[in-house]
Design an enzyme around this catalytic site. Sequence first.
Site, mmCIF file in Angstrom:
data_model
loop_
_atom_site.group_PDB
_atom_site.id
_atom_site.type_symbol
_atom_site.label_atom_id
_atom_site.label_comp_id
_atom_site.label_asym_id
_atom_site.label_seq_id
_atom_site.Cartn_x
_atom_site.Cartn_y
_atom_site.Cartn_z
ATOM 1 N N THR A 217 0.461 -1.328 0.257
ATOM 2 C CA THR A 217 -0.151 -0.169 -0.005
ATOM 3 C C THR A 217 0.565 0.867 -0.093
ATOM 4 O O THR A 217 2.053 1.325 0.257
ATOM 5 C CB THR A 217 -1.098 0.395 1.127
ATOM 6 O OG1 THR A 217 -1.877 -1.082 1.275
ATOM 7 C CG2 THR A 217 -1.571 1.367 1.711
ATOM 8 N N GLY A 247 -10.731 -4.275 3.058
ATOM 9 C CA GLY A 247 -8.844 -3.275 4.396
ATOM 10 C C GLY A 247 -9.161 -2.723 4.955
ATOM 11 O O GLY A 247 -10.673 -2.053 5.291
HETATM 12 N N1 ASP Z 1 -2.847 -2.733 4.707
HETATM 13 C C1 ASP Z 1 -4.046 -3.190 3.848
HETATM 14 C C2 ASP Z 1 -4.736 -4.454 3.538
HETATM 15 O O1 ASP Z 1 -5.132 -4.826 3.902
HETATM 16 C C3 ASP Z 1 -2.426 -3.872 2.581
HETATM 17 C C4 ASP Z 1 -1.311 -3.163 2.811
HETATM 18 O O2 ASP Z 1 -0.936 -2.210 3.533
HETATM 19 O O3 ASP Z 1 -0.076 -2.935 1.781
HETATM 20 O O4 ASP Z 1 -5.584 -3.840 1.816
#
Ligand code: ASP
Length: 350
Positions: A217, A247
């Site tokens: 992310t 998410g």
């Molecule tokens: N936090 C994000 C999710 O759970 C994933 C990430 O941080 O890459 O969708």
Amino acid sequence: MKKYTLFLVVFTLCFSCKNAPKESDITTLATIEEKAPQKRAEYAMAIHGGAGTILRKNMTPEKEAAFTAKLNEALDAGESILKSGGTAMDAVVATINVMENSPLFNAGKGAVFTNHGTNELDASFMDGKTLNAGAISGVTNIKNPINAARAVMEKSNHVMLSGEGAEKFAKEQGLEQVNPKYFWTQHRWDALEKAKAKEMQLGYHEQLEFNDWKYGTVGCAALDKDGNLAAGTSTGGMTNKRFNRIGDAPIIGAGCYANNNTCAISSTGHGEYFIRYAVAHDISSRIAYLKEDLETAAGHVVKKTLVDAGGSGGIISVDKYGNVAMPFNTAGMYRGYAKPGDRGVFIYEE
Ligand code: ASP
């Protein structure tokens, strides 16, 4: 109150009292030192491009150079706005757009695949001055989801729009739309295949252990010259997530939070834990209620609360004074910060 004034008070007290103060009273008084109010930095920003099993041994010099260059380019985009007196909100969007348009990160162009082989994107945005916020989730054709999140905040009566409704809204706002194929990249496809094979072998939860590309992310937190904070987060979610899974990235208080009284935060990691522990809001609350400084509050939530719970990931944050904290509990986190005359870009634990 300066130290010498304090000394005078103690001294006077000692000699004016009929009953001289006990030693313990003097110690208590003498150790009270009024904290000088912190000076606010002219501006400050912090960014991340995801946390995870990012190990030196798996990195080529070319790959490392590509990440470093892109993180610097993202910082350049935001810093030029902040330097010239632009808003933290504009800086956050410009910074995130650079990372969304790069296949290196799990947001926009480099988004990961769901178990169904689709790309479903989430994003959120928050203005620390007004506590207004906007988010979109599960979209498949918006080139820059962070722009849509901001548009939800500024141009709708809602905080979160999802799926088709969010896409229709973005179209009405004139935001760039793309064919969902735009988000297809070979390395993310390979990561999905690998994750699915592991899942067959081990089960969903266990395959996460071996899923190097599960996170990635992007996010940005910024403080502008007017003292306003803003934060934004944009993601493709987690590789092999179930379709329509949402998410933490679009959840205000979990993946993103900004409040001029405390700090601005963007999270990355295993989203389910960040939602359950309201990670971004918890950090802000520790500053507000416990009077912790940013470093302590962020460190506690990421390295104690999340670790105890079994949630991996990290956050980047800027407080109202321009202090930056970027703790993570994974092997690495693509991250960086910029302040007047000071910049850093990092990948691994320092
Ligand atoms: N936090 C994000 C999710 O759970 C994933 C990430 O941080 O890459 O969708």
